[in-house]
Design a protein around this motif. Structure first.
Motif, short mmCIF file in Angstrom:
data_model
loop_
_atom_site.label_atom_id
_atom_site.label_comp_id
_atom_site.label_asym_id
_atom_site.label_seq_id
_atom_site.Cartn_x
_atom_site.Cartn_y
_atom_site.Cartn_z
N VAL A 97 64.24 29.96 2.65
CA VAL A 97 64.55 30.88 1.56
C VAL A 97 66.05 30.81 1.29
O VAL A 97 66.86 31.05 2.19
N PHE A 168 66.54 33.70 -6.24
CA PHE A 168 66.15 32.50 -5.50
C PHE A 168 66.87 31.30 -6.10
O PHE A 168 67.03 31.20 -7.31
N SER A 177 64.60 26.18 -1.35
CA SER A 177 63.59 27.21 -1.10
C SER A 177 62.22 26.55 -1.11
O SER A 177 61.84 25.91 -2.10
#
Length: 701
Positions: A97, A168, A177
């Motif tokens: 992440v 993100f 990610s």
């Protein structure tokens, strides 16, 4: 292109903290990875928290569905994954992440894994700054999770400056990610589902829409156009998804328009059209955009509008009645059209004469013409006209006629380099011996002689006066010296691809003079010690020598050039300023023999890999082996390790060995015992005195 508006944002404003949907308004079950702040496991625009204290952020993963909305079936590997009891859905054994902050900074709390995944044994594998965080976790072999919806973990976030937004990021440095799975993905990483490659709903469509790739606009060339004329250039762009594209002007002057001639289906065509007026003369910048309606690609084009016709300046004239004076007439004539010179206004004794010495003004006053006159001359090509005026002073003629001063010019020069001024066309009707005094307009002492040289210390346009004297009289002629700071030059890397040669310890930069200011021999005679290469951020490195290959025309364009050597490790340091960009725009400068300096822009293709070192692996994926390469700037110990996906050491090719400075390569694809490594995802870690570089690669057999 700017995708900020397409990513989920976590806004930390002065009055509220709002989570926006990562993939637009898609349903909850249509998302792979998303954020939640109120603990209900659902990500909606209604998630608001108290800005007065820390905010809890949950990271969720849902792997029930494939990209098209159907259940994912692993059909590209043999057998079900170890420990799996389901033959559908995306099993996963790791997750990465990347969260990135814009418009402020934050303080991250510790991330608490909620599903029992672990860190790598030898590394935190987490990068924390006030602008980003990288979270990586792995399961033990056989403990991968079956398809489903999971809360991966939680952490607290507190705003520290500005009004931060958190989103993100598809990729930062060398990682992205993603989540690791035994199922086959559609991108270049066979066992990793990657955000921005294998899934996203950035176009706002419901889950199940196809991935929308960015269009690619072919870089247009710079354009030169004459005032009051038109110029066109074709545009081309491609789209991997086969979508229709439109071209538009994102920014630029009003005289430039951009249109679409064929939107195509993955292959589009358009046109840049320029129609400048006389008021548009100069240099401007046009930004052209190719768009599929969601994503776009912008390219910058330099536009140069040049005057079609310009009469060169005329010097003021002081003369005696009864004498005859002439001045050459010339003009900038870009289109090389037939020209007509004329006297627009002034006394009848001023005429345009082309019988003997080319086109010139002929001035023949009599005693009746004593006084001061303003003479206006013109040049025309039948469409465009330009005018210039000068002052004419006619004095009563003594026995001695004054000389005629012709300063020549205008001239061009470079700071620190000799500029030649020639007054040899001056004359005296009586045949008297003449003396010449030059004043260069920069406050320096004058010089004497019919032809002299002068070095300017600063750029600018200088008014230069030539005083020509006989025994009793004098005349002053004037010209202009246009002085630039640097001599113009062109710089390029040999080979034609604009990239540093792989494995080289030195980088050759070829320099070629432009225009009249110097020749290639002036570079070699000056020596390489003054040559520097500078980045846009001001970092500077010095040359280490000349290219001794003997090649005097590396690009075979018929114009000599000279090669200058820079250490590859030094150049690599400059290129670190361009991380995340495809090209590095640098500047090379140096001294010229005889005085002055040159300056030339240099563009180098940039290939960066993450970490503190300049490192990379090729090919990737590899079958069965590849080469891991890295560069060190000084000798010292180095340690290189290869880990498998579970974090176990698979190969230790360099075990704290002493290495010289320079380029190094290590063969990868086999274990410590020399046996071939099985297919899968692997990680490398390079540690030297200069830092640590990490990366990921795949083996496919």
């Amino acid at each position: 292109m700017n995708r900020t508006s397409l990513h989920a944002r976590l806004s930390l404003a002065s009055s509220l903290f709002l989570i926006s949907a990562l993939f637009g308004a898609a349903p909850t079950w249509a998302q792979y990875m998303y954020l939640d702040t109120n603990g209900d496991g659902v990500h909606t625009d209604a998630d608001v928290v108290n800005p007065a204290g820390p905010t809890n952020v949950d990271v969720w993963l849902n792997t029930n569905h494939d990209r098209d909305g159907s259940l994912q079936t692993c059909n590209s590997h043999t057998g079900a994954p170890q420990g799996s009891t389901s033959d559908s859905g995306l099993d996963f054994f790791s997750y990465d992440v990347y969260l990135v902050v814009s418009h402020g900074t934050v303080v991250w709390g510790e991330f608490e894994d909620k599903i029992g995944f672990k860190k790598l044994p030898n590394d935190e594998f987490s990068t924390r700054t006030d602008k980003q965080i990288h979270i990586t976790r792995f399961a033990d072999l056989g403990d991968e999770k079956p398809a489903g919806r999971y809360k991966l973990g939680s952490m607290t976030v507190t705003a520290s400056a500005g009004t931060p937004s958190i989103f993100f990021s598809p990729m930062v440095g060398w990682d992205y990610s993603s989540f690791g799975t035994q199922c086959t993905a559609t991108g270049e990483f066979p066992n990793s589902y990657v955000y921005g490659v294998d899934w996203f709903d950035a176009d706002g469509a419901l889950y199940g829409g196809t991935i929308n790739h960015e269009p690619v606009l072919v870089q247009p060339s710079w354009m030169l156009v004459i005032e009051n004329h038109v110029a066109d250039q074709d545009l081309q762009a491609t789209d991997e998804d086969g979508q229709a594209l439109t071209f538009s002007k994102f920014s630029g002057p009003a005289y430039a328009t951009v249109s679409t001639t064929d939107p195509g289906a993955g292959q589009a065509a358009g046109t840049i059209h320029l129609a400048p007026s006389s008021a548009d003369v100069g240099v401007a910048n046009l930004v052209v955009r190719a768009s599929d309606g969601i994503f776009w690609d912008d390219k910058s084009v330099q536009l140069v509008v040049q005057r079609e016709l310009q009469l060169n300046a005329q010097s003021d004239v002081t003369m005696y009645a009864g004498d005859t004076a002439t001045q050459p007439l010339s003009a900038v004539n870009v289109l090389k059209e037939p020209l007509q010179f004329s006297v627009v206004s002034g006394p009848a004794f001023v005429t345009v004469d082309s019988r003997v010495y080319g086109i010139q003004t002929r001035i023949a006053p009599t005693a009746r013409d004593i006084g001061t006159w303003t003479v206006t001359l013109a040049v025309s090509n039948g469409t465009i006209q330009d005018q210039k005026s000068f002052t004419l002073v006619v004095m009563r003629s003594p026995v001695d006629h004054p000389p005629v001063a012709v300063a020549g010019g205008p001239v061009q020069g470079i700071v620190g380099r000799p500029v030649l001024f020639d007054g040899s066309q001056s004359s005296d009707a009586d045949g008297d011996r003449l003396s010449y005094t030059w004043m260069f307009g920069d406050g320096s002492p004058g010089a004497t002689g019919a032809s002299v040289e002068h070095r300017y210390t600063a750029e600018g346009d200088y008014t230069v006066d030539l005083t020509v004297r006989d025994l009793e009289r004098f005349t002053v002629g004037t010209t202009i010296a246009h002085v630039a700071t640097f001599a113009p030059a062109r710089a390029f890397l040999p080979g034609g691809n604009g990239a540093m040669p792989r494995g080289a310890t030195e980088v050759v930069v070829r320099v070629q003079p432009l225009g009249w200011s110097f020749d290639a021999s002036s570079l070699a005679a000056a020596g390489p010690s003054s040559f520097t290469l500078t980045s846009g951020a001001g970092k500077k490195i010095a040359a280490v020598g000349w290219d001794t290959s003997g090649d005097q025309d590396a690009d075979k364009d018929g114009k000599p050039d000279q090669g200058v050597l820079f250490a590859a490790t030094d150049v690599a340091k400059l290129l670190e300023d361009y991380r995340g960009r495809s090209n590095a725009d640098l500047t090379i400068r140096g001294d010229l023999s005889g005085g002055g300096r040159f300056s030339a822009p240099l563009t180098i293709q940039v290939v960066h890999h993450g970490g503190a070192l300049f490192a990379g692996i090729s090919p990737n994926p590899l079958n069965p082996v590849g080469q891991l390469s890295f560069v060190t700037n000084r000798p010292g110990p180095a340690d290189v390790k290869i880990f498998d996906v579970s974090g176990r050491l698979a190969h230790h090719p360099i075990d704290h060995s002493l290495l010289p400075a320079g380029f190094h390569e290590v063969s990868v694809g086999h274990g410590s015992a020399g046996d071939a490594l099985p297919s899968g995802i692997y990680y490398y870690r390079i540690e030297t005195q200069e830092g640590v570089a990490r990366g990921r690669f795949a083996i496919v057999r």
